[in-house]
Design a protein around this motif. Structure first.
Motif, PDB file in Angstrom:
ATOM      1  N   TYR A  23       0.811  -1.216   0.000  1.00  0.00           N
ATOM      2  CA  TYR A  23       0.000   0.000   0.000  1.00  0.00           C
ATOM      3  C   TYR A  23       0.844   1.265   0.000  1.00  0.00           C
ATOM      4  N   VAL A  24       0.295   2.299  -0.618  1.00  0.00           N
ATOM      5  CA  VAL A  24       0.748   3.672  -0.368  1.00  0.00           C
ATOM      6  C   VAL A  24       0.270   4.026   1.037  1.00  0.00           C
ATOM      7  N   GLY A  25       1.072   4.768   1.781  1.00  0.00           N
ATOM      8  CA  GLY A  25       0.578   5.306   3.054  1.00  0.00           C
ATOM      9  C   GLY A  25       0.696   4.366   4.241  1.00  0.00           C
ATOM     10  N   ARG A  26       1.507   3.279   4.107  1.00  0.00           N
ATOM     11  CA  ARG A  26       1.721   2.410   5.276  1.00  0.00           C
ATOM     12  C   ARG A  26       2.409   3.228   6.362  1.00  0.00           C
ATOM     13  N   PRO A  27       1.891   3.195   7.576  1.00  0.00           N
ATOM     14  CA  PRO A  27       2.493   4.031   8.621  1.00  0.00           C
ATOM     15  C   PRO A  27       3.909   3.592   8.997  1.00  0.00           C
ATOM     16  N   ALA A  77      -5.315  17.616  10.750  1.00  0.00           N
ATOM     17  CA  ALA A  77      -4.965  18.820   9.995  1.00  0.00           C
ATOM     18  C   ALA A  77      -6.191  19.520   9.433  1.00  0.00           C
ATOM     19  N   THR A  78      -7.239  18.748   9.159  1.00  0.00           N
ATOM     20  CA  THR A  78      -8.443  19.366   8.578  1.00  0.00           C
ATOM     21  C   THR A  78      -9.062  20.341   9.572  1.00  0.00           C
ATOM     22  N   ILE A  79      -9.206  19.899  10.825  1.00  0.00           N
ATOM     23  CA  ILE A  79      -9.755  20.791  11.858  1.00  0.00           C
ATOM     24  C   ILE A  79      -8.785  21.947  12.108  1.00  0.00           C
ATOM     25  N   PHE A 171      -0.386  28.352   4.603  1.00  0.00           N
ATOM     26  CA  PHE A 171      -0.026  27.157   3.838  1.00  0.00           C
ATOM     27  C   PHE A 171      -0.609  25.905   4.466  1.00  0.00           C
ATOM     28  N   ASP A 172      -1.142  25.079   3.584  1.00  0.00           N
ATOM     29  CA  ASP A 172      -1.461  23.704   3.946  1.00  0.00           C
ATOM     30  C   ASP A 172      -0.163  22.934   3.733  1.00  0.00           C
ATOM     31  N   ALA A 173       0.522  22.660   4.830  1.00  0.00           N
ATOM     32  CA  ALA A 173       1.823  21.976   4.779  1.00  0.00           C
ATOM     33  C   ALA A 173       1.651  20.526   5.214  1.00  0.00           C
ATOM     34  N   ALA A 174       0.452  19.974   4.940  1.00  0.00           N
ATOM     35  CA  ALA A 174       0.143  18.601   5.378  1.00  0.00           C
ATOM     36  C   ALA A 174       1.225  17.616   4.955  1.00  0.00           C
ATOM     37  N   HIS A 175       1.828  17.862   3.780  1.00  0.00           N
ATOM     38  CA  HIS A 175       2.823  16.910   3.250  1.00  0.00           C
ATOM     39  C   HIS A 175       4.251  17.294   3.608  1.00  0.00           C
ATOM     40  N   ALA A 176       4.466  18.434   4.244  1.00  0.00           N
ATOM     41  CA  ALA A 176       5.781  19.063   4.161  1.00  0.00           C
ATOM     42  C   ALA A 176       6.591  19.103   5.449  1.00  0.00           C
ATOM     43  N   PHE A 195       0.399  21.447   9.488  1.00  0.00           N
ATOM     44  CA  PHE A 195       0.935  20.106   9.198  1.00  0.00           C
ATOM     45  C   PHE A 195      -0.130  19.050   9.483  1.00  0.00           C
ATOM     46  N   SER A 196      -0.024  17.940   8.759  1.00  0.00           N
ATOM     47  CA  SER A 196      -0.811  16.757   9.114  1.00  0.00           C
ATOM     48  C   SER A 196       0.125  15.715   9.698  1.00  0.00           C
ATOM     49  N   PHE A 197      -0.329  15.081  10.759  1.00  0.00           N
ATOM     50  CA  PHE A 197       0.403  13.939  11.331  1.00  0.00           C
ATOM     51  C   PHE A 197      -0.484  12.696  11.301  1.00  0.00           C
ATOM     52  N   ALA A 327      -1.371   1.296  -5.790  1.00  0.00           N
ATOM     53  CA  ALA A 327      -0.983   2.677  -6.112  1.00  0.00           C
ATOM     54  C   ALA A 327      -2.220   3.567  -5.966  1.00  0.00           C
ATOM     55  N   ARG A 328      -2.011   4.881  -5.819  1.00  0.00           N
ATOM     56  CA  ARG A 328      -3.157   5.799  -5.650  1.00  0.00           C
ATOM     57  C   ARG A 328      -3.119   6.907  -6.692  1.00  0.00           C
ATOM     58  N   ARG A 329      -4.327   7.280  -7.172  1.00  0.00           N
ATOM     59  CA  ARG A 329      -4.415   8.374  -8.147  1.00  0.00           C
ATOM     60  C   ARG A 329      -4.609   9.694  -7.411  1.00  0.00           C
ATOM     61  N   TYR A 330      -3.727   9.997  -6.458  1.00  0.00           N
ATOM     62  CA  TYR A 330      -3.844  11.309  -5.805  1.00  0.00           C
ATOM     63  C   TYR A 330      -3.537  12.382  -6.847  1.00  0.00           C
ATOM     64  N   PHE A 331      -4.238  13.496  -7.028  1.00  0.00           N
ATOM     65  CA  PHE A 331      -5.486  13.860  -6.392  1.00  0.00           C
ATOM     66  C   PHE A 331      -6.524  13.982  -7.504  1.00  0.00           C
TER      67      PHE A 331
HETATM   68  N1  T4K Z   1      -4.206  18.696   3.173  1.00  0.00           N
HETATM   69  C1  T4K Z   1      -3.597  17.812   2.391  1.00  0.00           C
HETATM   70  C2  T4K Z   1      -2.808  18.290   1.217  1.00  0.00           C
HETATM   71  C3  T4K Z   1      -3.678  16.439   2.662  1.00  0.00           C
HETATM   72  O1  T4K Z   1      -3.090  15.536   1.847  1.00  0.00           O
HETATM   73  C4  T4K Z   1      -4.417  16.022   3.791  1.00  0.00           C
HETATM   74  C5  T4K Z   1      -4.537  14.614   4.116  1.00  0.00           C
HETATM   75  C6  T4K Z   1      -5.021  17.000   4.600  1.00  0.00           C
HETATM   76  C7  T4K Z   1      -4.898  18.328   4.270  1.00  0.00           C
HETATM   77  C8  T4K Z   1      -5.813  16.626   5.819  1.00  0.00           C
HETATM   78  O2  T4K Z   1      -5.015  15.995   6.805  1.00  0.00           O
HETATM   79  P1  T4K Z   1      -5.737  15.152   7.990  1.00  0.00           P
HETATM   80  O3  T4K Z   1      -6.972  15.864   8.417  1.00  0.00           O
HETATM   81  O4  T4K Z   1      -6.021  13.774   7.442  1.00  0.00           O
HETATM   82  O5  T4K Z   1      -4.686  15.134   9.090  1.00  0.00           O
HETATM   83  C9  T4K Z   1      -5.257   9.695   3.175  1.00  0.00           C
HETATM   84  C10 T4K Z   1      -5.163  10.320   4.555  1.00  0.00           C
HETATM   85  O6  T4K Z   1      -6.262   9.919   5.357  1.00  0.00           O
HETATM   86  C11 T4K Z   1      -5.098  11.826   4.520  1.00  0.00           C
HETATM   87  O7  T4K Z   1      -4.618  12.244   5.785  1.00  0.00           O
HETATM   88  C12 T4K Z   1      -4.103  12.299   3.453  1.00  0.00           C
HETATM   89  N2  T4K Z   1      -4.082  13.732   3.332  1.00  0.00           N
HETATM   90  C13 T4K Z   1      -4.463  11.683   2.122  1.00  0.00           C
HETATM   91  C14 T4K Z   1      -3.522  12.111   1.030  1.00  0.00           C
HETATM   92  O8  T4K Z   1      -4.377  10.267   2.245  1.00  0.00           O
HETATM   93  P2  T4K Z   1      -7.148   8.491   1.904  1.00  0.00           P
HETATM   94  O9  T4K Z   1      -8.576   8.824   1.628  1.00  0.00           O
HETATM   95  O10 T4K Z   1      -6.273   8.181   0.752  1.00  0.00           O
HETATM   96  O11 T4K Z   1      -7.039   7.357   3.026  1.00  0.00           O
HETATM   97  P3  T4K Z   1      -7.069   5.781   2.911  1.00  0.00           P
HETATM   98  O12 T4K Z   1      -7.896   5.282   4.037  1.00  0.00           O
HETATM   99  O13 T4K Z   1      -7.465   5.378   1.526  1.00  0.00           O
HETATM  100  O14 T4K Z   1      -5.572   5.329   3.222  1.00  0.00           O
HETATM  101  C15 T4K Z   1      -4.529   5.696   2.383  1.00  0.00           C
HETATM  102  C16 T4K Z   1      -3.530   4.580   2.283  1.00  0.00           C
HETATM  103  O15 T4K Z   1      -2.840   4.373   3.504  1.00  0.00           O
HETATM  104  C17 T4K Z   1      -4.080   3.245   1.879  1.00  0.00           C
HETATM  105  O16 T4K Z   1      -3.191   2.720   0.883  1.00  0.00           O
HETATM  106  C18 T4K Z   1      -4.005   2.379   3.129  1.00  0.00           C
HETATM  107  C19 T4K Z   1      -2.883   3.013   3.934  1.00  0.00           C
HETATM  108  N3  T4K Z   1      -3.098   2.993   5.377  1.00  0.00           N
HETATM  109  C20 T4K Z   1      -3.925   3.915   5.942  1.00  0.00           C
HETATM  110  C21 T4K Z   1      -4.114   3.951   7.285  1.00  0.00           C
HETATM  111  C22 T4K Z   1      -5.028   4.981   7.902  1.00  0.00           C
HETATM  112  C23 T4K Z   1      -2.440   2.047   6.167  1.00  0.00           C
HETATM  113  O17 T4K Z   1      -1.711   1.201   5.628  1.00  0.00           O
HETATM  114  N4  T4K Z   1      -2.629   2.096   7.521  1.00  0.00           N
HETATM  115  C24 T4K Z   1      -3.426   3.001   8.123  1.00  0.00           C
HETATM  116  O18 T4K Z   1      -3.543   3.017   9.365  1.00  0.00           O
HETATM  117  O19 T4K Z   1      -6.569   9.743   2.702  1.00  0.00           O
END
Ligand code: T4K
Length: 403
Positions: A23-27, A77-79, A171-176, A195-197, A327-331
């Protein structure tokens, strides 16, 4: 012949499919023992949330790292973004990119502000300052840049524009987190940054976010707003919400911060592996930056499937998924094309680069769960899929593969 992979890429010399999804996004999980010790400490102290010790330590460390006077942590980060826009007390339009996670736009709309969607620079995928200028009206109340993929926006140009019309630049520095621009850390630009964590971010607090700023009044307003507006036990001075970060989240954050250098080093090594393996693949561009100007934490590996590629982005996406590479088609499809936004006719500039990026970008797995071998295998899938794309898709269309 034995079926080696779901798309039968093996027939074309490709690798076997992953037996379980990658997966993309593995913690990233830092030092597990240290985290568990902190959790134990929280339980012993019986202080679980509401301005706890770990929260304060986390905020101190973020502010010191970024180089700002203040850090105010939030539940996500959204809130944090919503509360930042709220305490800035804005009315009117906020110019922001459409090529961003929908949270950036939702935060604007939920504050009853009007999002004005702006195009991006094709190389970095960040707000194009010239397009921002073209969208300014008498109703412009703020500019919201997004440091996409962890690469900082053109901060100087955006600052000049914001200053020239006297509106805040945030700035939305969620990624940075951990990224730099000309040696300065993201988090220290504009009036404030968010920032987003989230779990998917390379430094995570399970769920979490934070605002960093040098503006003491703004920081104070944010502290009140995240805690219902309480100024004392029985005194509520302003409108507020519950945006607090819990102790367990802060403990995870501190544990993540302890491994920050390691996480960035792993991301860098992974990125380099992708670059080495994909550079020669026809029509695949890895979105990269000029490290002399802006460094990224590289928590996202974004590629563009260019028009010269024999395979479309969506065909490659389907093949990768069939091979268990999620893979993910962000955004995709860009905020302005999401159902909710399409129907509302918010102001919008010309979007050629946003529309192109939304059709071309794929994010690939990285982070500490990925081995060099895994990445090599993903790159082999991409290479073989691109080289034999039409045949692979033909077999898929005839039902021979992609189950
Ligand atoms: N601004 C920007 C530019 C952002 O990219 C984001 C968040 C925000 C603001 C808001 O931040 P937060 O309010 O979330 O702090 C995911 C994240 O949930 C989101 O935080 C992130 N950006 C966005 C780019 O990615 P989804 O809809 O893709 O989530 P989901 O559930 O499909 O998971 C993504 C991937 O991560 C999947 O491949 C599975 C993997 N995963 C996910 C979790 C939660 C894991 O392997 N383990 C996990 O525990 O949004």
């Amino acid at each position: 012949m034995a079926k080696h992979s779901l798309t039968d890429l093996a027939l074309f010399g490709g690798p076997a499919a992953f037996s379980s999804p990658v997966y993309v996004g593995r913690p990233n999980i830092g030092d597990r023992e240290a985290l568990l010790a902190r959790l134990s400490h929280i339980l012993d102290r019986r202080w679980l949330t509401n301005d706890g010790e770990f929260l304060r330590e986390f905020e101190r460390r973020i502010a010191a790292f970024v180089g700002t006077a203040h850090c105010v942590a939030f539940c996500n980060a959204t809130i944090a973004l919503e509360q930042l826009l709220e305490v800035l007390d804005l009315e009117g339009e906020v110019i922001l990119p459409s090529f961003t996670f929908v949270a950036s736009a939702h935060a604007v709309v939920r504050q009853r502000l009007t999002p004005v969607f702006c195009d991006i620079e094709p190389a970095t995928h960040n707000l194009d300052p010239a397009c921002v200028e073209a969208l300014i009206t008498s109703r412009t109340a703020a500019i919201l840049g997004v440091h996409l993929w962890g690469r900082a926006c053109d901060v100087d140009a955006l600052t000049d524009i914001a200053d020239s019309i006297g509106v805040p630049l945030v700035f939305d520095a969620a990624h940075a987190f951990g990224s730099t621009l000309l040696g300065r850390r993201a988090g220290s630009f504009g009036m404030a940054e968010v920032f987003s964590f989230h779990a998917t971010k390379f430094v995570n607090t399970f769920e979490g976010g934070a605002v960093t700023t040098n503006d003491s009044r703004l920081a104070e307003k944010l502290r009140l707003s995240r805690n219902f507006g309480f100024v004392d036990y029985d005194a509520v001075a302003t409108l507020g919400t519950n945006g607090k970060m819990s102790e367990i989240a802060a403990a995870m954050g501190i544990t993540s911060l302890d491994s920050l250098d390691e996480f960035i080093a792993v991301n860098r090594a992974n990125h380099e592996t992708y670059v080495r393996a994909l550079t020669a693949v026809n029509g695949i561009r890895i979105v990269s930056g000029d490290d002399a100007v802006r460094t990224s934490n590289l928590q996202y590996v974004a590629i563009e499937v260019e028009p010269s590629c024999p395979l479309s982005r969506d065909a490659l996406y389907a093949i990768l998924h069939a091979e268990n590479v999620i893979a993910r088609r962000y955004f995709y499809p860009g905020c302005h094309n999401l159902e909710y936004y399409r129907g509302r006719h918010f102001p919008i500039g010309p979007m050629p680069h946003t529309d192109a990026a939304a059709q071309r970008v794929l994010c690939l797995p990285t982070g500490t769960t990925m081995t060099t071998e895994d990445i090599g295998r993903i790159c082999d899938v991409i290479r073989v899929a691109v080289e034999h794309g039409p045949e692979v898709m033909q077999r898929a269309a005839s039902g021979a593969a992609i189950a």
